[in-house]
Design a protein around this motif. Sequence first.
Motif, PDB file in Angstrom:
ATOM      1  N   LEU A 229      -3.643   0.701   5.740  1.00  0.00           N
ATOM      2  CA  LEU A 229      -3.329   0.637   4.308  1.00  0.00           C
ATOM      3  C   LEU A 229      -4.934   0.573   3.771  1.00  0.00           C
ATOM      4  O   LEU A 229      -4.975   1.053   2.449  1.00  0.00           O
ATOM      5  CB  LEU A 229      -2.600  -0.656   4.003  1.00  0.00           C
ATOM      6  CG  LEU A 229      -2.262  -0.764   2.676  1.00  0.00           C
ATOM      7  CD1 LEU A 229      -1.087   0.181   2.040  1.00  0.00           C
ATOM      8  CD2 LEU A 229      -1.413  -2.344   2.546  1.00  0.00           C
ATOM      9  N   GLN A 230      -5.719  -0.054   4.486  1.00  0.00           N
ATOM     10  CA  GLN A 230      -7.015  -0.261   4.014  1.00  0.00           C
ATOM     11  C   GLN A 230      -7.782   1.215   3.830  1.00  0.00           C
ATOM     12  O   GLN A 230      -8.569   1.424   2.727  1.00  0.00           O
ATOM     13  CB  GLN A 230      -7.892  -1.182   5.044  1.00  0.00           C
ATOM     14  CG  GLN A 230      -9.390  -1.083   4.563  1.00  0.00           C
ATOM     15  CD  GLN A 230      -9.681  -1.815   3.118  1.00  0.00           C
ATOM     16  OE1 GLN A 230      -9.034  -3.255   3.188  1.00  0.00           O
ATOM     17  NE2 GLN A 230     -10.342  -1.381   2.238  1.00  0.00           N
ATOM     18  N   LYS A 231      -7.427   1.980   4.786  1.00  0.00           N
ATOM     19  CA  LYS A 231      -7.902   3.443   4.835  1.00  0.00           C
ATOM     20  C   LYS A 231      -7.245   4.075   3.686  1.00  0.00           C
ATOM     21  O   LYS A 231      -7.947   5.075   2.970  1.00  0.00           O
ATOM     22  CB  LYS A 231      -7.733   4.179   6.193  1.00  0.00           C
ATOM     23  CG  LYS A 231      -8.114   5.771   6.216  1.00  0.00           C
ATOM     24  CD  LYS A 231      -7.627   6.140   7.609  1.00  0.00           C
ATOM     25  CE  LYS A 231      -8.448   7.704   7.624  1.00  0.00           C
ATOM     26  NZ  LYS A 231      -8.002   8.154   8.980  1.00  0.00           N
ATOM     27  N   GLN A 232      -6.028   3.905   3.258  1.00  0.00           N
ATOM     28  CA  GLN A 232      -5.582   4.690   2.291  1.00  0.00           C
ATOM     29  C   GLN A 232      -5.838   3.968   0.908  1.00  0.00           C
ATOM     30  O   GLN A 232      -6.120   4.868   0.025  1.00  0.00           O
ATOM     31  CB  GLN A 232      -3.622   4.452   2.168  1.00  0.00           C
ATOM     32  CG  GLN A 232      -2.874   4.918   1.293  1.00  0.00           C
ATOM     33  CD  GLN A 232      -1.486   4.543   1.084  1.00  0.00           C
ATOM     34  OE1 GLN A 232      -1.132   3.935   2.297  1.00  0.00           O
ATOM     35  NE2 GLN A 232      -0.858   4.765   0.185  1.00  0.00           N
ATOM     36  N   LYS A 255       9.524   0.186   0.184  1.00  0.00           N
ATOM     37  CA  LYS A 255      10.442  -0.960   0.004  1.00  0.00           C
ATOM     38  C   LYS A 255       9.623  -2.214  -0.475  1.00  0.00           C
ATOM     39  O   LYS A 255       8.389  -2.470  -0.341  1.00  0.00           O
ATOM     40  CB  LYS A 255      10.877  -1.626   1.243  1.00  0.00           C
ATOM     41  CG  LYS A 255      11.500  -0.368   2.374  1.00  0.00           C
ATOM     42  CD  LYS A 255      12.120  -0.786   3.676  1.00  0.00           C
ATOM     43  CE  LYS A 255      12.986   0.218   4.248  1.00  0.00           C
ATOM     44  NZ  LYS A 255      13.281  -0.157   5.654  1.00  0.00           N
ATOM     45  N   PRO A 256      10.232  -3.149  -1.482  1.00  0.00           N
ATOM     46  CA  PRO A 256       9.663  -4.436  -1.912  1.00  0.00           C
ATOM     47  C   PRO A 256       9.112  -5.240  -0.952  1.00  0.00           C
ATOM     48  O   PRO A 256       8.245  -5.924  -1.439  1.00  0.00           O
ATOM     49  CB  PRO A 256      11.236  -5.086  -2.479  1.00  0.00           C
ATOM     50  CG  PRO A 256      11.981  -3.846  -2.937  1.00  0.00           C
ATOM     51  CD  PRO A 256      11.908  -3.111  -1.692  1.00  0.00           C
ATOM     52  N   SER A 257       9.555  -5.266   0.263  1.00  0.00           N
ATOM     53  CA  SER A 257       8.938  -6.285   1.283  1.00  0.00           C
ATOM     54  C   SER A 257       7.798  -5.669   2.069  1.00  0.00           C
ATOM     55  O   SER A 257       7.183  -6.273   2.670  1.00  0.00           O
ATOM     56  CB  SER A 257      10.033  -6.544   2.398  1.00  0.00           C
ATOM     57  OG  SER A 257      10.483  -5.082   2.980  1.00  0.00           O
ATOM     58  N   ASP A 258       7.271  -4.568   1.589  1.00  0.00           N
ATOM     59  CA  ASP A 258       6.112  -3.791   2.339  1.00  0.00           C
ATOM     60  C   ASP A 258       5.059  -3.854   0.943  1.00  0.00           C
ATOM     61  O   ASP A 258       5.126  -3.848  -0.131  1.00  0.00           O
ATOM     62  CB  ASP A 258       6.361  -2.495   2.718  1.00  0.00           C
ATOM     63  CG  ASP A 258       7.343  -2.245   3.628  1.00  0.00           C
ATOM     64  OD1 ASP A 258       7.523  -3.224   4.591  1.00  0.00           O
ATOM     65  OD2 ASP A 258       7.795  -1.310   3.855  1.00  0.00           O
ATOM     66  N   PRO A 259       3.899  -3.868   1.486  1.00  0.00           N
ATOM     67  CA  PRO A 259       2.509  -4.154   0.539  1.00  0.00           C
ATOM     68  C   PRO A 259       2.288  -2.664   0.276  1.00  0.00           C
ATOM     69  O   PRO A 259       2.905  -1.518   0.890  1.00  0.00           O
ATOM     70  CB  PRO A 259       1.239  -4.480   1.601  1.00  0.00           C
ATOM     71  CG  PRO A 259       1.772  -4.286   2.820  1.00  0.00           C
ATOM     72  CD  PRO A 259       3.149  -4.503   2.998  1.00  0.00           C
TER      73      PRO A 259
END
Length: 593
Positions: A229-232, A255-259
């Motif tokens: 996610l940091q790379k993205q 999904k709402p539960s994912d960052p």
Amino acid sequence: MAAPKKGRRAPASQGHPGRTLILVLIAMVGLVGGMFYSGTLTPRLGIDLAGGTSFTLAAQNQPGKPNAINETNMNTAAGIMERRVNGLGVTESEVQTQGSNHIIVNIPKGTDAKQARQQVGTTAQLGFRPVLTTTAGTKTPEPKPNPSQSGANGKGKGDKASGDKTKVQPGNQQNASSQSPSSKPTTQGRAVTDSLKKAPSAKPTPSGKPSTPPAQPTPPAGADIPPALQKQFNALDCSTKKSRAAAGEKAANTKPSDPIVACKEDGAQKYVLGPVGVEGTDVSGAKAVFDSQQGQGWIVQMDFTSEGGKKFGDITGKLAAKAPPQNQFGIVLDGAVVSSPSVDKAIMGGGATISGGFTQQSAEDLGNMLSYGALPLSFKIDDETTVTAALGGEQLHAGLIAGAIGLGLVVIYLVAYYRGLALVALASLGVSAVLTYTIMTLLGPAIGFALNLPAVCGAIVAIGITADSFIVYFERIRDEIREGRTLRPAVERGWPRARRTILVSDFVSFLAAAVLFAVTVGKVQGFAFTLGLTTVLDVVVVFFFTKPLMTLLARRKFFSDGHSWSGLDPKRLGAKPPLRRRRGAAPTQTKEA
């Protein structure tokens, strides 16, 4: 000694007819003056008469909800879209489902099509997500490996970016004034982030490797951001509309539960956001208010449901204990961050206020999104077309011709049957027409009322309803004359019975219009609204114009003597001999049921 005789008092129903007519005249002049003062001299036309814009929205499948596209969710989405569009002041808009997965939105000409497209097309679910880190919206250069670099595990100095300088405060501003001093844009201040500062240039070492790696945003201490996610986040570039759209679509399908990683609407900031803490369905309402008491300018007041208030209190309590930018939460709609206010303390009680550099337009837009942003489905705009008014213009022309023919037949009937009384009916119709036209014209800018073809039909039908009221009253007067009474007592004795009949008839018409307005949508509501409005005006005209005018005309010789062209000739009506009251008999009065 006999007591002196007292003069007979005029019946209470006579009152002061001249004063009543003057009040009606003043009201008409005031309404016409209001038209010229507002600069609106014609009614606002609907999409079928003036043209407009039509959007076709297609429902999209959502992750984890394979059966979300169903009739219940589609109807719910259509209802929310209609309220959202009406939040722009467009009450003649049409929102209806088509097939199993499409919604058609028609917006009349005169509305900001770009703003409407943003409001209608932004249809994903609304969510409040905690901010993990944020920086400028441009692409972040990847650092080169350096074994001696500390903070490789994400525990370096946090980014100081705070996005927009909006702030959340507990409760609502009870004394905030809704008066708007100006809607001109104001400059919103932004905190300078470490990533915006110029990074020191890397100087080559004898070994050919740079001694200092390029500067990059480092997650704040305690931020748990997966490397992928940091790379993205580093690769995300929010500076172009295309890249923001792609990032928003990807974030909306997460999904709402994912960052997620997301861009600010204007592309100035990009964020890493945690899981959804409060869903948009937990917001019960929001509105823009101008705060003149505390000098905060335009603010947005939010109210939560009982469950939403608990969730909001929990998440704000956790955020308040953290350092910037982790004391912020991002309000995410359709995968884009519409606002990222900071929190100073836990906000309990089910209400909150967002403040900080809003313009009137931006505050109203945010309040509208918070109120109507949570949909059970996500949509995309499949088609956008401009609707012309050619067909509606032809139908309006035909309808006006039909109305003119009907009015002409009514006039011929009144003149042939009632003769002089036809002047009273025509004058009353003229007053009703002036009141109807001016009120419909003023309702356009006031509540967004738009005149469409069904509304024109309602106005034409009202001609018959209004003429029927006059006929009822005239026939009651003529019945009294047939009984042998002169005109002045006939006018007063016939009024109570005619009044009761007129009120019952108009109440039935108004009740039908009210039920039709409540159970229908779109253009049929225009017919019901116009029918109800003209029915109310019919009562006003008959009570405050027709009756006083008849009272005054009954004192004129032309009518009181029963001229053959007055419509009240006793001989033509077959009147009985004049009634004679028995000596000592008490006068009789007509009583209403």
